[in-house]
Design an enzyme around this catalytic site. Structure first.
Site, PDB file in Angstrom:
ATOM      1  N   LYS A  49      26.005 -20.149 -13.340  1.00 39.73           N
ATOM      2  CA  LYS A  49      24.563 -19.638 -13.450  1.00 39.73           C
ATOM      3  C   LYS A  49      25.394 -17.479 -12.540  1.00 39.73           C
ATOM      4  CE  LYS A  49      24.201 -20.878  -8.356  1.00 39.73           C
ATOM      5  NZ  LYS A  49      23.920 -22.110  -7.869  1.00 39.73           N
ATOM      6  N   TYR A 276      26.442  12.616  -1.120  1.00 40.60           N
ATOM      7  CA  TYR A 276      24.875  12.713   0.188  1.00 40.60           C
ATOM      8  C   TYR A 276      24.628  12.114   1.476  1.00 40.60           C
ATOM      9  CZ  TYR A 276      23.077  11.481  -4.611  1.00 40.60           C
ATOM     10  OH  TYR A 276      23.328  11.947  -6.091  1.00 40.60           O
TER      11      TYR A 276
HETATM   12  C1  LIG Z   1      25.264 -22.818  -7.734  1.00 40.38           C
HETATM   13  C2  LIG Z   1      24.879 -23.841  -6.947  1.00 40.38           C
HETATM   14  C3  LIG Z   1      26.322 -25.196  -7.239  1.00 40.38           C
HETATM   15  C4  LIG Z   1      27.508 -24.457  -7.030  1.00 40.38           C
HETATM   16  O1  LIG Z   1      27.560 -24.241  -5.890  1.00 40.38           O
HETATM   17  P1  LIG Z   1      28.843 -23.874  -5.450  1.00 40.38           P
HETATM   18  O2  LIG Z   1      28.764 -22.920  -3.395  1.00 40.38           O
HETATM   19  O3  LIG Z   1      29.360 -22.411  -6.130  1.00 40.38           O
HETATM   20  O4  LIG Z   1      29.526 -24.263  -5.441  1.00 40.38           O
HETATM   21  C5  LIG Z   1      26.027 -25.999  -7.157  1.00 40.38           C
HETATM   22  N1  LIG Z   1      24.760 -27.086  -7.244  1.00 40.38           N
HETATM   23  C6  LIG Z   1      23.943 -26.346  -7.339  1.00 40.38           C
HETATM   24  C7  LIG Z   1      22.362 -26.652  -7.319  1.00 40.38           C
HETATM   25  C8  LIG Z   1      23.850 -24.512  -7.421  1.00 40.38           C
HETATM   26  O5  LIG Z   1      22.240 -24.009  -7.580  1.00 40.38           O
END
Ligand SMILES: *Cc1c(COP(=O)(O)O)cnc(C)c1O
Length: 383
Positions: A49, A276
């Site tokens: 993601k 800035y």
């Molecule tokens: C983001 C996510 C993961 C992975 O989590 P990490 O801490 O990056 O390993 C796994 N399961 C779900 C449902 C997630 O949203």
């Protein structure tokens, strides 16, 4: 459409921009294989993601498919569609919640849907029967995160209802940990108990059990007994640990470096201000260089007055408030030339700057640093 998440910028501009992210695909492969061998017979769902935690969705997905990952996990429908359009054929689970009018697109693109309530399940059943095409679903049980999912104490109703859906294949049942990267695993253990209890529904049924999964990076590292049928590594796949206190039981290495070049050199006279708001003043004459990146690239403004970079193997402070597109680095009386490499994240010989350091400067976590390196920064892949 192609590349709208990965490469929104005209490609000729990308190759000439001095600011870039380098992703070492060999290291990603190494990390994946280490996780794979650590979890034994459990399937692995790399979580890609948010542009694969900033590493570039498409290239990382292609690599994971080549390495025989069993599943891919993304957060939103668009990420899944993009992967399908780029020729990814392995199963893809969209981990986030759904809107009713998205369901046809899920089914059309062969994306696996998270069903988090009976109502959503019924919507999916209705659409798939209308489309005369089966829907693939993972049922989501809330064991303590209180985001999406049917509460564990009501889960049986959802699981039972799913059996009656004639057009839905329930491929998996899953939950998510709230604090598996903590040194205190009390709550995580309670979540596992709740999950096991809900899942035990299948023991009384005469149907094949769906894939049971709950482990994110923290749990993979600290609770191997919860690997079950599949694990969902996110941040550790990229070689970053989910917290500083987590047990580092699998050795992974960061795959991402963030680099730029010196584009301007000057001497700042004593008494002059930088940036800035005139927040930094040279107390004596100093040499300084300007580097073409800023918070518009995800180099967070909240790191102002704390951030450091590497030039020629030495650490130097970023001075003045971080602008949208440029930062100024005080190199005191050292030498640097136009075209010298500037490392924002990564190693230069024996010294390095880690994503954890940037997170600390910004008062956030590594996840947020990585996912904020935005699409204006071209990704370069090292094979
Ligand atoms: C983001 C996510 C993961 C992975 O989590 P990490 O801490 O990056 O390993 C796994 N399961 C779900 C449902 C997630 O949203």
């Amino acid at each position: 459409m192609s590349g709208s998440i990965n490469h929104p910028v005209i490609s000729e501009q990308e190759v000439i921009r001095p600011t870039r992210v380098e992703v070492d695909l060999k290291i990603l492969e190494e990390n994946f294989k280490k996780i794979k061998s650590h979890v034994g017979s459990s399937k692995v769902m790399p979580v890609l993601k948010a542009n694969a935690y900033g590493h570039g969705l498409i290239r990382v997905a292609k690599l994971m498919q080549k390495l025989n990952a069993d599943y891919l996990g993304v957060a939103v429908l668009e990420e899944g569609i993009l992967l399908r359009n780029e020729g990814i054929t392995i199963p893809i689970l969209v981990l986030g919640g759904i809107w009713g009018n998205q369901i046809p697109l899920f089914i059309k693109n062969d994306l696996t849907i998270t069903a988090s309530s009976i109502d959503k399940l019924n919507q999916i059943e209705a659409v798939s029967s209308q489309m005369k095409k089966r829907a693939k679903v993972h049922l989501k049980i809330d064991t303590g995160m209180e985001r999406i999912g049917v509460h564990h104490y009501n889960a049986e109703k959802l699981l039972r209802a799913s059996i009656d859906c004639k057009n839905i294949d329930v491929e998996g049942v899953y939950s998510h940990f709230a604090s598996s990267d903590s040194s205190d695993l009390t709550f995580s253990k309670l979540q596992v108990e709740r999950f096991e209890e809900a899942f035990s529904f299948y023991e009384k049924q005469s149907i094949p059990q769906p894939i049971k999964h709950i482990s994110n990076s923290g749990a993979i590292l600290q609770m191997p007994e919860t690997n079950f049928d599949m694990v969902r590594p996110g941040i550790m796949l990229y070689g970053v640990y989910p917290s500083s206190e987590v047990k580092k039981s699998i050795e992974v290495r960061p795959a991402l470096s963030w680099k730029s070049l010196v584009v301007y050199f000057k001497i700042i006279r004593a008494g002059s201000f930088v940036g800035y708001g005139m927040k930094w003043k040279a107390e004596h004459d100093v040499r300084a260089v300007t580097v073409p990146l800023g918070y518009g690239d995800g180099y967070l403004r909240s790191m102002s007055h704390k951030a450091e970079v590497l030039i020629r193997g030495n650490r130097f402070p970023v001075v003045g408030v971080i602008s949208m597109d440029q930062i100024v680095v005080n190199i005191e009386n050292n030498s640097a030339y136009n075209g010298d490499e500037v490392i924002l994240i990564g190693a230069d010989g024996t010294t390095s700057i880690t994503v954890e350091e940037l997170a600390e400067w910004a008062g956030t976590i590594p996840y947020e640093i990585l996912t904020n390196i935005n699409t204006r920064v071209p990704r370069i892949y090292i094979e």
